[in-house]
Scaffold this active site. Structure first.
Site, PDB file in Angstrom:
ATOM      1  N   LYS A 143     -47.469 -43.046   1.234  1.00  0.00           N
ATOM      2  CA  LYS A 143     -48.564 -43.458   0.336  1.00  0.00           C
ATOM      3  C   LYS A 143     -48.182 -43.762  -1.326  1.00  0.00           C
ATOM      4  O   LYS A 143     -48.540 -45.134  -1.729  1.00  0.00           O
ATOM      5  CB  LYS A 143     -49.803 -42.161   0.146  1.00  0.00           C
ATOM      6  CG  LYS A 143     -50.406 -42.103   1.224  1.00  0.00           C
ATOM      7  CD  LYS A 143     -51.201 -40.884   1.622  1.00  0.00           C
ATOM      8  CE  LYS A 143     -51.810 -40.724   2.780  1.00  0.00           C
ATOM      9  NZ  LYS A 143     -52.477 -39.306   2.794  1.00  0.00           N
TER      10      LYS A 143
ATOM     11  N   GLN B 188     -54.986 -34.136   0.156  1.00  0.00           N
ATOM     12  CA  GLN B 188     -54.354 -34.341   1.134  1.00  0.00           C
ATOM     13  C   GLN B 188     -54.619 -33.165   2.237  1.00  0.00           C
ATOM     14  O   GLN B 188     -54.488 -31.908   1.575  1.00  0.00           O
ATOM     15  CB  GLN B 188     -52.664 -34.213   1.012  1.00  0.00           C
ATOM     16  CG  GLN B 188     -51.875 -34.479   1.938  1.00  0.00           C
ATOM     17  CD  GLN B 188     -51.935 -35.543   2.711  1.00  0.00           C
ATOM     18  OE1 GLN B 188     -52.011 -36.701   2.159  1.00  0.00           O
ATOM     19  NE2 GLN B 188     -51.862 -35.747   4.022  1.00  0.00           N
TER      20      GLN B 188
ATOM     21  N   ASP C 267     -60.394 -42.501   0.467  1.00  0.00           N
ATOM     22  CA  ASP C 267     -60.129 -41.986   1.962  1.00  0.00           C
ATOM     23  C   ASP C 267     -61.402 -42.265   2.800  1.00  0.00           C
ATOM     24  O   ASP C 267     -61.219 -42.570   4.107  1.00  0.00           O
ATOM     25  CB  ASP C 267     -59.761 -40.457   2.113  1.00  0.00           C
ATOM     26  CG  ASP C 267     -58.277 -40.176   2.398  1.00  0.00           C
ATOM     27  OD1 ASP C 267     -57.641 -40.930   2.708  1.00  0.00           O
ATOM     28  OD2 ASP C 267     -57.749 -38.884   2.085  1.00  0.00           O
TER      29      ASP C 267
END
Ligand code: NAP
Length: 287
Positions: free
Chosen positions: A54, A98, A121
């Site tokens: 990422k 995460q 997300d």
């Protein structure tokens, strides 16, 4: 038949160079620096490697990324307070937590504490469970990445028989919704589908998307020649190599196109995350 390998890695790199960098340059000209914050609780090794990718894609696109690391003793209340601070920080455009989180933290509560306008997300209820998911402000990354992959490789979606194996909240269900919206004839298979339902659907599939989390579950003999296969699963085998939910050798000898693991869906998920971060910055600075 030997399948064409769909390189998500190459397509993601092309998107970074041709689409994301120019969008960031436009924002920079307006004095805006897109910024992504990754909240990382604990020290899961797989998470460390996902976070590195990422950060890499963010840097290549011109997006500033910051990883905020916390020990696995962090409480849910502390995590919610951190998210609240980020929600109120105007310099941050996107935030992700995460996963997985340590035991004892309610993932659903934590995810839904993220402001939907910063939820890059696409996991909050308002972005992920919107019935018009194709129109969601920030669409969930893996499903959106799969649709982009099909479009970039010029795979027709409309009127095609698509089988989606798996109906999870983050992959199977939303990708099925997006494909239906694009006019595909979608069949969803899940753990309760019978063997007859599975074998009949698999034989008819023009496009097969597999997101079940079971190593090399689908074999080429179950499919018809020419099928396009998108393998979402990722597993580490005993010999240390990575593999997917699909048995690559048998499936690539019958498919017309197939995604590899690694280098298929994974990079498309990450590039969509960075694109969502830029989109959040664009939306916030719209005149
Ligand atoms: P998940 O939440 O565990 O869901 C698995 C789904 O598969 C469930 O809907 C389950 O059915 C179904 N299923 C289980 N066994 C099945 C079988 N034998 N036949 C048909 N369906 C079956 O998994 P997920 O989060 O969607 O992830 C799936 C895989 O993708 C994992 O390997 C994960 O690591 C990987 N993944 C990769 C990316 C990426 O960017 N590459 C992103 C996300 C996930 P029920 O609903 O009936 O239980």
């Amino acid at each position: 038949m030997t399948a064409e390998i769909i390189s998500g890695k190459d397509i993601a790199q092309q998107i970074i160079n041709d689409e994301l960098q120019p969008r960031v340059e436009l924002l920079n000209k307006k004095g805006v620096q897109p910024k992504l914050v990754v909240i990382f609780v604990g020290d899961n090794p797989a998470s460390q490697s996902y976070i590195r990718q990422k950060e890499k894609f963010a840097t290549q696109s011109g997006v500033f990324s910051e990883v905020r690391r916390f020990p696995d003793t962090m409480t849910e209340a502390e995590l919610l307070a951190e998210i609240d601070d980020i929600n109120n920080d105007d310099s941050i455009h996107g935030v992700i937590v995460q996963l997985p989180l340590p035991d004892g933290i309610d993932v659903n509560r934590v995810i839904n504490a993220i402001s939907p306008t910063k939820d890059v997300d696409g996991f909050t209820d308002s972005n992920n469970e919107n019935l018009d998911i194709h129109e969601a402000f920030l669409a969930p990354c893996t499903p959106k990445g799969i649709i982009t992959l099909l479009d970039k490789t010029r795979v027709t979606i409309k009127d095609q028989k698509v089988v989606v194996m798996g109906r999870s909240r983050i992959v199977g269900r939303p990708v099925a919704e997006m494909l239906k919206f694009r006019g595909a004839n979608v069949t969803i298979l899940h753990s309760k589908s019978t063997n007859t339902e599975k074998s009949s659907a698999l034989k008819k599939a023009d496009i097969l998307i597999v997101a079940v989390g079971k190593q090399e579950l689908v074999h080429g003999e179950e499919l018809s020649p020419g099928v396009v296969i998108i393998d979402v699963g990722i597993h580490r085998k005993e010999d240390g190599k990575l593999c997917g939910d699909v048995h690559f050798d048998s499936c690539s000898s019958i498919a017309s196109k197939i995604t590899p693991v690694p280098g298929g869906v994974g990079p498309m998920t990450v590039v969509t995350l960075i694109s969502n971060t830029i989109k959040a910055a664009e939306e916030k600075n719209k005149v």
